[in-house]
Design a protein around this motif. Sequence first.
Motif, mmCIF file in Angstrom:
data_model
loop_
_atom_site.group_PDB
_atom_site.id
_atom_site.type_symbol
_atom_site.label_atom_id
_atom_site.label_comp_id
_atom_site.label_asym_id
_atom_site.label_seq_id
_atom_site.Cartn_x
_atom_site.Cartn_y
_atom_site.Cartn_z
ATOM 1 N N ARG A 135 0.900 -1.192 -0.055
ATOM 2 C CA ARG A 135 -0.038 0.037 -0.053
ATOM 3 C C ARG A 135 0.980 1.388 -0.041
ATOM 4 N NH1 ARG A 135 -4.914 1.112 4.180
ATOM 5 N NH2 ARG A 135 -5.625 3.163 3.329
ATOM 6 N N ARG A 136 1.954 1.350 0.790
ATOM 7 C CA ARG A 136 2.771 2.379 0.639
ATOM 8 C C ARG A 136 3.419 2.883 -0.557
ATOM 9 N NH1 ARG A 136 6.192 -1.616 3.118
ATOM 10 N NH2 ARG A 136 8.227 -1.925 1.808
ATOM 11 N N ASP A 139 -1.780 2.931 -3.551
ATOM 12 C CA ASP A 139 -2.933 3.198 -2.816
ATOM 13 C C ASP A 139 -3.748 2.120 -2.575
ATOM 14 O OD1 ASP A 139 -5.219 3.366 -4.831
ATOM 15 O OD2 ASP A 139 -3.960 4.785 -5.469
#
Length: 188
Positions: A135-136, A139
Amino acid sequence: MDQSAQSVLGDATESAVVLLVPDAEPLVDPHRQQFDVSASWGVPAHLSLIYPFVTPRQVDDAVLTGLADLLAAESPFDCTFTKTAWFGDEMLYLVPEPDEPFRRLTRIVAEAFPDHPPYRGAHGDPVPHLSIGQRRQGDLAGLEQAQEVLCAAMPLRTRIDTAALYAGTREAGSWQQVCTFPLGRPTR
């Protein structure tokens, strides 16, 4: 150790022992390029056996021969990726079935190199997985969309027959293959 391996190791700060999954590349590469940091480093579709492995300056003929002998003693095997899963809501991955051959290979390499447990021992018995993304790196909505595309394209059946040692830094494009280790085939 040949000259090209020495060259790769000379600039590297980290290494990893991975099982290569080239059949997955067409399916996962677009998503990995967007969401997986290891893809940006230059590591192809894979399942990690040991990351981080020995520091590159510790890689010598004895380490390479030890890995080659361990992995040659293990037979190639078939696996199928039929679904995705998540580590929390932070990381999307493909689930290999069966997972026991991956677990066994991780244990074998970790036992032979006890100073280098998988993920520095942070996850106990690590879950075998082919990372799609974190996710980092993007998104949640983008990863969920990737998940839909991947699920629609599975199952993916493949044969796992090659491990590899990769090394590099945390810079984009820096990781390169040091050498490969065929499963089930003596190197001498």
